[in-house]
Design an enzyme around this catalytic site. Structure first.
Site, mmCIF file in Angstrom:
data_model
loop_
_atom_site.group_PDB
_atom_site.id
_atom_site.type_symbol
_atom_site.label_atom_id
_atom_site.label_comp_id
_atom_site.label_asym_id
_atom_site.label_seq_id
_atom_site.Cartn_x
_atom_site.Cartn_y
_atom_site.Cartn_z
ATOM 1 N N ALA A 430 0.841 -1.197 0.000
ATOM 2 C CA ALA A 430 0.000 0.000 0.000
ATOM 3 C C ALA A 430 0.871 1.240 0.000
ATOM 4 O O ALA A 430 2.027 1.212 0.438
ATOM 5 C CB ALA A 430 -0.916 0.016 1.230
ATOM 6 N N CYS A 431 0.325 2.336 -0.533
ATOM 7 C CA CYS A 431 0.928 3.653 -0.325
ATOM 8 C C CYS A 431 -0.087 4.470 0.458
ATOM 9 O O CYS A 431 -0.910 3.912 1.169
ATOM 10 C CB CYS A 431 1.333 4.299 -1.650
ATOM 11 S SG CYS A 431 -0.039 4.704 -2.740
ATOM 12 N N ILE A 432 -0.082 5.762 0.320
ATOM 13 C CA ILE A 432 -0.910 6.598 1.182
ATOM 14 C C ILE A 432 -2.397 6.318 1.024
ATOM 15 O O ILE A 432 -3.132 6.211 1.998
ATOM 16 C CB ILE A 432 -0.630 8.090 0.893
ATOM 17 C CG1 ILE A 432 0.811 8.425 1.300
ATOM 18 C CG2 ILE A 432 -1.594 8.986 1.660
ATOM 19 C CD1 ILE A 432 1.227 9.831 0.957
ATOM 20 N N THR A 433 -2.866 6.151 -0.210
ATOM 21 C CA THR A 433 -4.310 6.037 -0.430
ATOM 22 C C THR A 433 -4.737 4.806 -1.222
ATOM 23 O O THR A 433 -5.913 4.643 -1.480
ATOM 24 C CB THR A 433 -4.839 7.272 -1.189
ATOM 25 O OG1 THR A 433 -4.171 7.367 -2.457
ATOM 26 C CG2 THR A 433 -4.622 8.539 -0.404
ATOM 27 N N ARG A 434 -3.806 3.952 -1.618
ATOM 28 C CA ARG A 434 -4.201 2.827 -2.468
ATOM 29 C C ARG A 434 -3.511 1.525 -2.097
ATOM 30 O O ARG A 434 -2.365 1.512 -1.669
ATOM 31 C CB ARG A 434 -3.942 3.162 -3.943
ATOM 32 C CG ARG A 434 -2.517 3.450 -4.297
ATOM 33 C CD ARG A 434 -2.359 3.778 -5.774
ATOM 34 N NE ARG A 434 -2.559 5.197 -6.042
ATOM 35 C CZ ARG A 434 -2.607 5.727 -7.248
ATOM 36 N NH1 ARG A 434 -2.462 4.973 -8.308
ATOM 37 N NH2 ARG A 434 -2.816 7.015 -7.424
#
Length: 485
Positions: A430-434
């Site tokens: 994952a990254c910040i929003t996905r």
């Protein structure tokens, strides 16, 4: 892995070191609020906070080496991060001006200028990529029993040290050429002034659908091509030695995003709500309000952008154009502000007392104008082209009702099921929003179920890569998904 998938992986890994920037921004922002004129010279507390924040900013290159090595490792083990650190120390020590002079047997005054700039984020990323590749390839190797202690993960720092000696000697020959090329690129963009900033803003938005904007951002925001906009702004530096930053314009690759994220996109959300069918307005209002507030306060825009990115691509292209226009206009007027996380209200307030902040309040005025532009343009285009934005879908196309699941653990279980089960998930990240996933069989996913769980969008890349945009809780859900049996 195809090239796009590999670039995706690098882009995702870059978020590991970037994620520490908010800590520096908060510390230095408070310090500048306490002592905006003396920069810590008139207040011991301000000096303490500013210096604490600069500890992060001044060491971004080593953070990139460690973060990228960790982020691109197959199992996110600390040994990969340690290997990145070891590799970076070897390269920067062997390529320091004094070491180059000694190895080549020349006076230190004859050492090319490029080696005074070996401690930079470009080298950090390069070392991180190589270190992670070695870790992924050799971390399971078992040596002869006489050397068993050095098997597996313990082998990697040793291996990285040896490989980095070779890399250092290669860089000793080609680094001046690479540095010259990067410097020329940075200078060419900087010489374009506001136009270059506007082009960057436009491309920044266009690359978001495939997640490659992080790689682009590293060129303009950090010391990859000599621009280094975020660290220079946070540390109160108006230029750099190589001359690739324009004196008095540090922040020009950041400031124009504030009017978009704080006002423009909320204007788009209001337009989408206004265009929704009467029977869908209440549902659309709750979605757009939450996404608009996230964009305004924190600068997290993906939940809102993905609500129209694929259903109405023309709107997203218009959004990219308006972003470029905003970045260009703010740079032209020299209305400057910066951020450590994203261009939301929190970062605007923290940066407002920064020594390089200039007429920052005019970005709010500009933002109000862009709110009106987004609302009028989006509403006209949605209705004129009858676009199927949220709340305007045909009855048979309308998404199912969003499930109300409060527990992150339960939500993770539901996401795993919608993605074809835990056995179908080869990589969960994952990254910040996905969520960033690699699947065995992408045909097993149920997009309708994903959207009913609150996913704002689904991006398919290559044959097996998938991104699910779910908002700031993405990392927490990804961690819990890994524990689903």
């Amino acid at each position: 892995m195809n090239i796009l998938g590999y670039m995706q992986k690098i882009g995702r890994a870059l978020m590991v070191p970037v994620a520490v920037l908010p800590a520096a921004a908060i510390l230095m922002g408070i310090g500048y609020w306490i002592d905006p004129n003396g920069w810590g010279g008139g207040s011991p507390l301000a000096a303490f906070l500013i210096k604490a924040g600069s500890a992060v900013i001044d060491n971004m290159s080593v953070l990139f080496a460690v973060g990228v090595a960790y982020g691109m490792s197959k199992d996110k083990d600390g040994a990969a991060a340690l290997s990145g650190l070891v590799g970076f120390l070897v390269v920067t020590t062997l390529l320091s001006p004094a070491a180059v002079a000694q190895i080549q047997g020349i006076p230190i005054s004859d050492v090319p200028f490029a080696f005074t700039k070996i401690n930079n984020q470009f080298v950090g990323i390069l070392v991180g990529v190589i270190s992670s590749a070695l870790y992924n390839k050799f971390s399971s190797v078992e040596l002869h029993k006489t050397l068993a202690f050095f098997s597996g993960r313990r082998l990697i720092p040793i291996l990285v040290s040896a490989v980095m000696i070779v890399v250092s000697f290669i860089l000793m020959a080609i680094w001046p050429i690479i540095f010259s090329g990067l410097q020329s690129f940075g200078e060419s963009i900087a010489d374009m002034g506001p136009i270059g900033a506007g082009i960057y803003g436009f491309m920044n938005r266009l690359l978001i659908p495939v997640g490659l904007h992080h790689a682009l951002n590293s060129v303009f925001w950090f010391d990859v091509a000599g621009i280094n906009d975020i660290p220079n702004f946070l540390s109160g530096q108006s230029g750099i030695d190589a001359g690739t930053a324009i004196l008095g314009k540090t922040g020009m690759y950041q400031a124009g995003f504030f009017p978009i994220m704080m006002f423009g996109l909320p204007g788009a959300a209001f337009a989408i709500y206004s265009a929704a069918k009467p029977e869908n307005k209440e549902k659309v209002a709750s979605i757009m309000l939450a996404a608009g507030l996230a964009s305004f306060f924190t600068g997290v825009t993906e939940p809102l952008e993905f609500s129209f990115m694929f259903t109405a691509p023309i709107l997203y292209f218009i959004h990219a154009l308006l972003t470029g226009l905003s970045v260009y206009f703010a740079a032209s007027m020299q209305w400057m502000a910066g951020f450590g996380f994203s261009a939301g209200l929190v970062d605007l307030m923290l940066s407002s007392r920064n020594p390089l902040a200039k007429d920052w309040y005019m970005l709010i005025v500009q933002g109000l104008v862009f709110f009106g532009l987004y609302y009028v343009i989006f509403l006209a285009v949605i209705k004129g082209l009858n676009l199927k934005t949220p709340g305007r879908e045909d009855d048979d196309e309308a998404p199912s009702k969003v499930k109300n699941i409060e527990s992150t653990d339960d939500l993770a279980v539901e996401y795993v099921a919608a993605l074809g089960g835990i056995d179908n998930l080869e990589v969960i990240d994952a990254c910040i929003t996905r969520l960033r996933l690699t699947l065995k069989d992408r045909s097993l996913i149920n997009e309708s179920d994903l959207k009913s769980l609150g996913a704002m969008g689904v991006v398919k890349l290559g044959e097996n890569n998938l991104q699910v945009i779910i908002g700031p809780q993405a990392e927490g859900i990804a961690i819990r998904m890994k524990g689903v049996k």
